[in-house]
Design a protein around this motif. Structure first.
Motif, PDB file in Angstrom:
ATOM      1  N   SER A   1       4.796   8.776  -6.633  1.00  0.00           N
ATOM      2  CA  SER A   1       4.617   8.276  -8.001  1.00  0.00           C
ATOM      3  C   SER A   1       5.913   7.628  -8.510  1.00  0.00           C
ATOM      4  N   HIS A   2       7.043   8.255  -8.207  1.00  0.00           N
ATOM      5  CA  HIS A   2       8.314   7.657  -8.647  1.00  0.00           C
ATOM      6  C   HIS A   2       8.557   6.324  -7.934  1.00  0.00           C
ATOM      7  N   THR A   3       8.168   6.244  -6.679  1.00  0.00           N
ATOM      8  CA  THR A   3       8.350   4.985  -5.940  1.00  0.00           C
ATOM      9  C   THR A   3       7.413   3.910  -6.481  1.00  0.00           C
ATOM     10  N   THR A   4       6.192   4.301  -6.821  1.00  0.00           N
ATOM     11  CA  THR A   4       5.249   3.334  -7.399  1.00  0.00           C
ATOM     12  C   THR A   4       5.830   2.716  -8.670  1.00  0.00           C
ATOM     13  N   VAL A   5       6.423   3.550  -9.513  1.00  0.00           N
ATOM     14  CA  VAL A   5       7.039   3.042 -10.744  1.00  0.00           C
ATOM     15  C   VAL A   5       8.124   2.013 -10.410  1.00  0.00           C
ATOM     16  N   GLU A   6       8.979   2.347  -9.458  1.00  0.00           N
ATOM     17  CA  GLU A   6      10.071   1.423  -9.128  1.00  0.00           C
ATOM     18  C   GLU A   6       9.541   0.139  -8.486  1.00  0.00           C
ATOM     19  N   LEU A   7       8.474   0.247  -7.700  1.00  0.00           N
ATOM     20  CA  LEU A   7       7.875  -0.952  -7.093  1.00  0.00           C
ATOM     21  C   LEU A   7       7.305  -1.861  -8.176  1.00  0.00           C
ATOM     22  N   ILE A   8       6.582  -1.268  -9.118  1.00  0.00           N
ATOM     23  CA  ILE A   8       5.988  -2.068 -10.200  1.00  0.00           C
ATOM     24  C   ILE A   8       7.104  -2.713 -11.017  1.00  0.00           C
ATOM     25  N   ASN A   9       8.134  -1.935 -11.331  1.00  0.00           N
ATOM     26  CA  ASN A   9       9.272  -2.498 -12.094  1.00  0.00           C
ATOM     27  C   ASN A   9       9.943  -3.642 -11.352  1.00  0.00           C
ATOM     28  N   ALA A  10       9.882  -3.596 -10.017  1.00  0.00           N
ATOM     29  CA  ALA A  10      10.514  -4.657  -9.225  1.00  0.00           C
ATOM     30  C   ALA A  10       9.553  -5.829  -8.984  1.00  0.00           C
ATOM     31  N   GLY A  11       8.351  -5.774  -9.587  1.00  0.00           N
ATOM     32  CA  GLY A  11       7.433  -6.911  -9.517  1.00  0.00           C
ATOM     33  C   GLY A  11       6.425  -6.879  -8.382  1.00  0.00           C
ATOM     34  N   PHE A  12       6.245  -5.737  -7.738  1.00  0.00           N
ATOM     35  CA  PHE A  12       5.255  -5.630  -6.657  1.00  0.00           C
ATOM     36  C   PHE A  12       3.877  -5.256  -7.217  1.00  0.00           C
ATOM     37  N   ASP A  13       2.858  -5.613  -6.445  1.00  0.00           N
ATOM     38  CA  ASP A  13       1.478  -5.228  -6.754  1.00  0.00           C
ATOM     39  C   ASP A  13       1.156  -4.011  -5.879  1.00  0.00           C
ATOM     40  N   VAL A  14       0.931  -2.861  -6.505  1.00  0.00           N
ATOM     41  CA  VAL A  14       0.799  -1.623  -5.738  1.00  0.00           C
ATOM     42  C   VAL A  14      -0.657  -1.169  -5.656  1.00  0.00           C
ATOM     43  N   VAL A  15      -1.070  -0.829  -4.448  1.00  0.00           N
ATOM     44  CA  VAL A  15      -2.375  -0.200  -4.228  1.00  0.00           C
ATOM     45  C   VAL A  15      -2.089   1.215  -3.716  1.00  0.00           C
ATOM     46  N   ILE A  16      -2.685   2.198  -4.376  1.00  0.00           N
ATOM     47  CA  ILE A  16      -2.445   3.591  -3.980  1.00  0.00           C
ATOM     48  C   ILE A  16      -3.692   4.166  -3.301  1.00  0.00           C
ATOM     49  N   ILE A  17      -3.482   4.875  -2.203  1.00  0.00           N
ATOM     50  CA  ILE A  17      -4.543   5.757  -1.695  1.00  0.00           C
ATOM     51  C   ILE A  17      -3.977   7.168  -1.706  1.00  0.00           C
ATOM     52  N   ASP A  18      -4.773   8.093  -2.254  1.00  0.00           N
ATOM     53  CA  ASP A  18      -4.335   9.497  -2.312  1.00  0.00           C
ATOM     54  C   ASP A  18      -5.607  10.340  -2.352  1.00  0.00           C
ATOM     55  N   ASN A  19      -5.585  11.465  -1.626  1.00  0.00           N
ATOM     56  CA  ASN A  19      -6.779  12.330  -1.668  1.00  0.00           C
ATOM     57  C   ASN A  19      -6.672  13.404  -2.747  1.00  0.00           C
ATOM     58  N   LEU A  20      -5.633  13.329  -3.558  1.00  0.00           N
ATOM     59  CA  LEU A  20      -5.406  14.248  -4.682  1.00  0.00           C
ATOM     60  C   LEU A  20      -5.317  15.702  -4.235  1.00  0.00           C
ATOM     61  N   SER A  21      -4.949  15.938  -2.974  1.00  0.00           N
ATOM     62  CA  SER A  21      -4.869  17.322  -2.496  1.00  0.00           C
ATOM     63  C   SER A  21      -3.676  18.052  -3.119  1.00  0.00           C
ATOM     64  N   ASN A  22      -2.672  17.312  -3.569  1.00  0.00           N
ATOM     65  CA  ASN A  22      -1.499  17.970  -4.154  1.00  0.00           C
ATOM     66  C   ASN A  22      -1.020  17.194  -5.381  1.00  0.00           C
ATOM     67  N   SER A  23      -1.992  16.568  -6.080  1.00  0.00           N
ATOM     68  CA  SER A  23      -1.648  15.768  -7.270  1.00  0.00           C
ATOM     69  C   SER A  23      -2.940  15.592  -8.079  1.00  0.00           C
TER      70      SER A  23
ATOM     71  N   LEU B   1       0.855  -1.189   0.000  1.00  0.00           N
ATOM     72  CA  LEU B   1       0.000   0.000   0.000  1.00  0.00           C
ATOM     73  C   LEU B   1       0.891   1.240   0.000  1.00  0.00           C
ATOM     74  N   VAL B   2       0.694   2.099  -0.989  1.00  0.00           N
ATOM     75  CA  VAL B   2       1.460   3.344  -1.069  1.00  0.00           C
ATOM     76  C   VAL B   2       0.495   4.496  -0.815  1.00  0.00           C
ATOM     77  N   THR B   3       0.661   5.158   0.310  1.00  0.00           N
ATOM     78  CA  THR B   3      -0.211   6.304   0.589  1.00  0.00           C
ATOM     79  C   THR B   3       0.440   7.547  -0.021  1.00  0.00           C
ATOM     80  N   GLY B   4      -0.369   8.398  -0.626  1.00  0.00           N
ATOM     81  CA  GLY B   4       0.212   9.551  -1.327  1.00  0.00           C
ATOM     82  C   GLY B   4       0.932   9.108  -2.593  1.00  0.00           C
ATOM     83  N   GLY B   5       0.440   8.035  -3.204  1.00  0.00           N
ATOM     84  CA  GLY B   5       1.145   7.412  -4.334  1.00  0.00           C
ATOM     85  C   GLY B   5       1.057   8.191  -5.637  1.00  0.00           C
TER      86      GLY B   5
END
Ligand code: UD1
Length: 344
Positions: free
Chosen positions: A17-39, A7-11
């Motif tokens: 977002s950069h960490t999510t990319v690296e996690l996916i590239n490394a074979g992880f399944d990513v779930v993001i929660i973000d309130n879009l307050s700054n994205s 789970l990546v909060t603020g993903g």
């Protein structure tokens, strides 16, 4: 074999977002929660364009326990949490302290509750070199003294580190890694994701690239009378993709049971102190673009000089921030150009 779920909060934010990319590239399944307050949601398109995978996304607030509960039920087996969801503007935190304490601390406590309830193995927390204040000695190690915080934002980082430490010491059955970032800059080399500043940027690089492209007239350099070789402040500017990769190593380490201690702290920096004027020079020679700038008075609350001793992260995590600063500046410039093209 099914993928390990994180789970990546603020993903959808800058570092998230950069960490999510690296996690996916490394074979992880990513779930993001973000309130879009700054994205915004378009960041997900960027992540998908780079990785070929669109991560699960929940628009929601980490401050809401019931939302978190729903996520853990809808996405069972989350083994790690990387917590980026926090407010980070130093000046705003002085104006709105309660917003900062509520947002940054409530969300952390909610997540730690989830860690215990759903048996999450590892928790990664985004801290900052701001905890060292104005250091007596540079470079700073993880053992350098913690100085009184100079802003509510900085205080939330110190208190958060204490909350995590106390929770672990109470015997909670999980591991945590606290990452103290120095100054993250640049963007993904694809220029498909980067920092999205809202309004007038407060931080150096977005202000610099907006000036280079003509959105801002000139960059103000805050002070040239510091006790440094050229008189401007010194920081440790770390490439955001290098920084993101450290998160992947950290979360993996905990999930694989390789932590040496149930709570570990690492400085994430390059080990090189670079002044604001040197950074402008590096940008200009790497991109061939001039940055109109003028020297103005010091900015209240600024640290004179701080850079990392990253030896512990280098040796224990086997991680090095080795992207040349010139390449990082080119990535920041390409991202600014990408933003301009999208607007036109
Ligand atoms: C600050 C926080 C840090 C936080 C980061 C991101 C402190 C001590 N540091 O870092 O914890 O993670 O913001 O929000 O609270 N500068 C200019 N002109 C500008 C902008 C900046 O000269 O228009 C100079 C500043 O004076 C400073 C350097 O550039 O010397 C870096 O500033 P900035 O990017 O704002 O980051 P920090 O203040 O180092």
């Amino acid at each position: 074999m099914s993928k390990t779920r994180i789970l990546v909060t603020g993903g959808t934010g800058y570092i998230g977002s950069h960490t999510t990319v690296e996690l996916i590239n490394a074979g992880f399944d990513v779930v993001i929660i973000d309130n879009l307050s700054n994205s915004n949601r378009e960041v997900l398109d960027g992540i998908e364009a780079i990785t070929g995978v669109r991560p699960a996304f929940i628009e929601g607030d980490v401050n809401d326990l019931s939302t978190l509960d729903c996520i853990f039920q809808a996405y069972p087996g989350i083994e790690g949490i990387i917590n980026f969801a926090a407010s980070k503007a130093v000046g705003e935190s002085v104006q709105k302290p309660l917003l900062y304490y509520r947002n940054n601390l409530n969300s952390l406590m909610n997540l730690l509750e989830m860690v215990e309830k759903y048996n999450v193995k590892g928790f990664v927390f985004s801290s900052s070199c701001t905890v060292y204040g104005e250091p007596d000695v540079n470079p700073v190690t993880e053992e350098s003294p913690i100085k009184p915080a100079t802003s509510p934002y900085g205080n939330t980082k110190q208190i958060s580190e204490e909350i995590i430490t106390d929770t672990i010491r109470s015997g909670a059955n999980f591991n945590a890694i606290i990452l103290r970032y120095f100054n993250p800059v640049g963007a993904h080399p694809s220029a498909l994701i980067g920092e999205l500043p809202l309004g007038v940027p407060q931080n150096l690089i977005p202000y610099l690239t907006q000036t280079a492209i003509g959105i801002r007239k000139e960059l103000s350099v805050f002070g040239n009378d510091y006790d440094t070789p050229d008189g401007s402040c010194i920081r440790d500017f770390i490439n955001v993709v290098d920084l993101a990769k450290a998160h992947v190593i950290a979360v993996k380490r905990m999930i694989e049971g390789k932590s040496l201690d149930c709570i570990e702290i690492f400085n994430l920096g390059t080990g090189n102190g670079v002044s604001v004027l040197e950074l402008i020079d590096t940008f200009e020679s790497a991109t061939g673009v001039k940055v109109p700038h003028k020297i103005v008075g010091r900015r209240e609350g600024d640290i004179e000089k701080v850079w990392a001793n990253p030896k512990k992260a280098n040796e224990v995590l086997g991680w090095v921030a080795d992207t040349p600063l010139a390449d990082t500046m080119v990535s920041a410039w390409k991202w600014q150009q990408h933003l301009a093209e999208k607007k036109s």
